[in-house]
Design a protein around this motif. Structure first.
Motif, PDB file in Angstrom:
ATOM      1  N   ALA A 135       0.821  -1.205   0.000  1.00  0.00           N
ATOM      2  CA  ALA A 135       0.000   0.000   0.000  1.00  0.00           C
ATOM      3  C   ALA A 135       0.863   1.267   0.000  1.00  0.00           C
ATOM      4  CB  ALA A 135      -0.922   0.008   1.213  1.00  0.00           C
ATOM      5  N   ILE A 136       0.382   2.289  -0.678  1.00  0.00           N
ATOM      6  CA  ILE A 136       1.030   3.595  -0.652  1.00  0.00           C
ATOM      7  C   ILE A 136       0.698   4.258   0.689  1.00  0.00           C
ATOM      8  CG2 ILE A 136       1.227   5.840  -1.772  1.00  0.00           C
ATOM      9  CD1 ILE A 136       2.175   3.510  -3.503  1.00  0.00           C
ATOM     10  N   VAL A 150       1.862  13.196  -0.380  1.00  0.00           N
ATOM     11  CA  VAL A 150       2.840  13.596  -1.398  1.00  0.00           C
ATOM     12  C   VAL A 150       3.631  12.372  -1.860  1.00  0.00           C
ATOM     13  CG1 VAL A 150       4.743  15.135  -1.987  1.00  0.00           C
ATOM     14  CG2 VAL A 150       3.045  15.847  -0.276  1.00  0.00           C
ATOM     15  N   ILE A 151       3.631  12.151  -3.176  1.00  0.00           N
ATOM     16  CA  ILE A 151       4.375  11.048  -3.772  1.00  0.00           C
ATOM     17  C   ILE A 151       5.436  11.621  -4.699  1.00  0.00           C
ATOM     18  CG2 ILE A 151       4.241   8.960  -5.185  1.00  0.00           C
ATOM     19  CD1 ILE A 151       1.270   8.777  -4.403  1.00  0.00           C
ATOM     20  N   LEU A 152       6.685  11.306  -4.415  1.00  0.00           N
ATOM     21  CA  LEU A 152       7.808  11.772  -5.238  1.00  0.00           C
ATOM     22  C   LEU A 152       8.224  10.625  -6.150  1.00  0.00           C
ATOM     23  CD1 LEU A 152       9.812  14.161  -5.661  1.00  0.00           C
ATOM     24  CD2 LEU A 152      11.333  13.028  -4.034  1.00  0.00           C
ATOM     25  N   GLY A 194       6.181  15.025   4.564  1.00  0.00           N
ATOM     26  CA  GLY A 194       6.254  14.786   3.126  1.00  0.00           C
ATOM     27  C   GLY A 194       7.704  14.717   2.655  1.00  0.00           C
ATOM     28  N   PRO A 195       7.968  14.059   1.541  1.00  0.00           N
ATOM     29  CA  PRO A 195       7.028  13.205   0.817  1.00  0.00           C
ATOM     30  C   PRO A 195       6.731  11.924   1.589  1.00  0.00           C
ATOM     31  CG  PRO A 195       9.224  13.008  -0.145  1.00  0.00           C
ATOM     32  CD  PRO A 195       9.313  14.079   0.899  1.00  0.00           C
ATOM     33  N   HIS A 196       5.497  11.481   1.495  1.00  0.00           N
ATOM     34  CA  HIS A 196       5.085  10.290   2.235  1.00  0.00           C
ATOM     35  C   HIS A 196       5.554   9.015   1.545  1.00  0.00           C
ATOM     36  CE1 HIS A 196       2.355  13.613   3.254  1.00  0.00           C
ATOM     37  NE2 HIS A 196       2.417  13.106   4.469  1.00  0.00           N
ATOM     38  N   GLU A 197       5.755   9.095   0.243  1.00  0.00           N
ATOM     39  CA  GLU A 197       6.274   7.972  -0.532  1.00  0.00           C
ATOM     40  C   GLU A 197       7.276   8.481  -1.556  1.00  0.00           C
ATOM     41  OE1 GLU A 197       5.892   4.630  -0.853  1.00  0.00           O
ATOM     42  OE2 GLU A 197       4.354   4.250   0.673  1.00  0.00           O
ATOM     43  N   VAL A 198       8.433   7.836  -1.611  1.00  0.00           N
ATOM     44  CA  VAL A 198       9.371   8.045  -2.713  1.00  0.00           C
ATOM     45  C   VAL A 198       9.373   6.748  -3.510  1.00  0.00           C
ATOM     46  CG1 VAL A 198      11.736   8.543  -3.414  1.00  0.00           C
ATOM     47  CG2 VAL A 198      10.795   9.623  -1.357  1.00  0.00           C
ATOM     48  N   ILE A 248       1.409  14.539  -6.697  1.00  0.00           N
ATOM     49  CA  ILE A 248       2.367  13.627  -7.318  1.00  0.00           C
ATOM     50  C   ILE A 248       3.407  14.460  -8.058  1.00  0.00           C
ATOM     51  CG2 ILE A 248       2.692  11.707  -8.921  1.00  0.00           C
ATOM     52  CD1 ILE A 248      -0.151  10.850  -8.371  1.00  0.00           C
ATOM     53  N   CYS A 249       4.678  14.268  -7.671  1.00  0.00           N
ATOM     54  CA  CYS A 249       5.759  15.107  -8.181  1.00  0.00           C
ATOM     55  C   CYS A 249       6.635  14.343  -9.171  1.00  0.00           C
ATOM     56  CB  CYS A 249       6.635  15.607  -7.031  1.00  0.00           C
ATOM     57  SG  CYS A 249       5.711  16.467  -5.733  1.00  0.00           S
TER      58      CYS A 249
END
Length: 331
Positions: A113-114, A123-125, A239-243, A208-209
């Motif tokens: 899971a994200i 925030v997803i990088l 943030g970011p919460h996910e890289v 989404i970055c």
């Protein structure tokens, strides 16, 4: 032993849609891997040292990686001796057991899971070199959120490559997604800062970055990527919460090297492995886990928008090994 049979029963008991996608997406890998194992088994009446050496080579050719191939085959050989197993087909079933056990033990409880923000935008990088399918992956992830009724903002952080923002913009127009962009050559961190501010103030669910497709050898660009991460953290707490690192499965062991470099620069929370349907070396997922201990979270098994699916260990192992003959097939 017996996992191989239980796996088939478990997969057959699932909803067919995702399992079918794995079977189709891993078809090239499965045919290559299974045909080699089946050919090897048919040439031996009983296993010996030479048999195990060929097993190692088959795993290496599947992009499992040298060290892991040796480890899995060694564990298989030890159990064969312990249980006095000499039949090649039973040995292959045991090998598949060991592959599953390796991944399960390495990943622990695999969380695909994200990670979500407790409050405010998630925030997803997105990082990765050019040509791995990062732009289309962003679009596919976004489509999943839009289908769930979420509000998504994009940050066009690839300001180095000519046309990168325009390419992302085409997808933004198709999906009707808002996007923050800067001029070509602008400081990408400033773009991400403005996007983070907008996402927070206008209550977007996801930011989404996109980032430039940096080569792992370009130290200055990797440092810039680290800066972008720090800028996000200053504007949006945690943030970011996910890289997410996007890797092309067809690049094989070079993808593992890329993953190591990006992990050192930014830290990686998960891998998105694209173009699994285009490679005959599906063992790359195992190599990534062995080298990085980072979970593969999403897998691209086709070009359609719904062909980016969550990683599932059972479906993956089944898709990779479904053509391997069992002992009962010889009766």
């Amino acid at each position: 032993m017996g996992f191989f049979k239980k796996l088939k029963e478990k997969v057959f008991g699932k909803s067919v849609s995702q399992s079918d996608k794995y079977v189709a997406g891993l078809d090239k890998s499965s045919r290559a891997f299974s045909s080699k194992l089946n050919s090897l088994s048919s040439r031996w009446r009983e296993v010996d040292e030479e048999y195990f050496e060929e097993l190692e080579q088959i795993l290496i050719e599947a992009d499992v990686g040298v060290n892991l191939a040796l480890e899995i085959v060694d564990a298989t050989k030890k159990q064969c001796k312990l249980e006095n197993i000499t039949d090649p087909f039973l040995t292959n079933e045991l090998l598949i057991d060991k592959i599953f056990i390796f991944y399960a033990n390495t990943a622990g409880e695999i969380d695909t899971a994200i990670k979500e923000a407790e409050e405010g935008p998630t925030v997803i990088l997105m990082v990765g070199v050019n040509g791995v399918g990062k732009t289309t992956t962003i679009a596919k992830i976004t489509k999943r959120y839009l289908d769930d009724g979420k509000k998504v903002l994009w940050a066009a952080g690839d300001t180095f490559r000519a046309g990168a923002t325009e390419q992302l913009g085409v997808w933004a127009d198709r999906l009707k997604v808002d996007m923050v962009r800067g001029k070509e050559g602008a400081d990408p961190s400033s773009v991400l800062f403005e996007a983070a501010k907008k996402a927070k103030e206008e209550k977007y669910d996801y930011l989404i970055c996109d980032t430039a497709g940096r080569l792992q050898t370009k130290v200055n660009l990797m440092n810039e990527l680290s800066k972008m991460k720090r800028v996000i953290a200053k504007e949006i707490e945690q943030g970011p919460h996910e890289v997410l690192l996007v890797l092309d499965a067809t690049t094989g062991q070079n993808g593992v090297l890329q993953a190591k470099a990006f992990s050192e620069a930014t830290g990686i929370d998960g891998i998105v492995l694209t173009k699994m349907d285009g490679t005959s070396k599906g063992g790359i997922i195992l190599a990534i886990m062995e080298e990085l201990k980072v979970p593969v979270k999403l897998v691209g098994v086709g070009e359609a928008m719904d062909d980016l699916i969550e990683f599932d260990l059972d479906d993956y192992i089944y898709g990779l090994t479904k053509g391997v003959k069992e002992k009962e097939d010889q009766k």
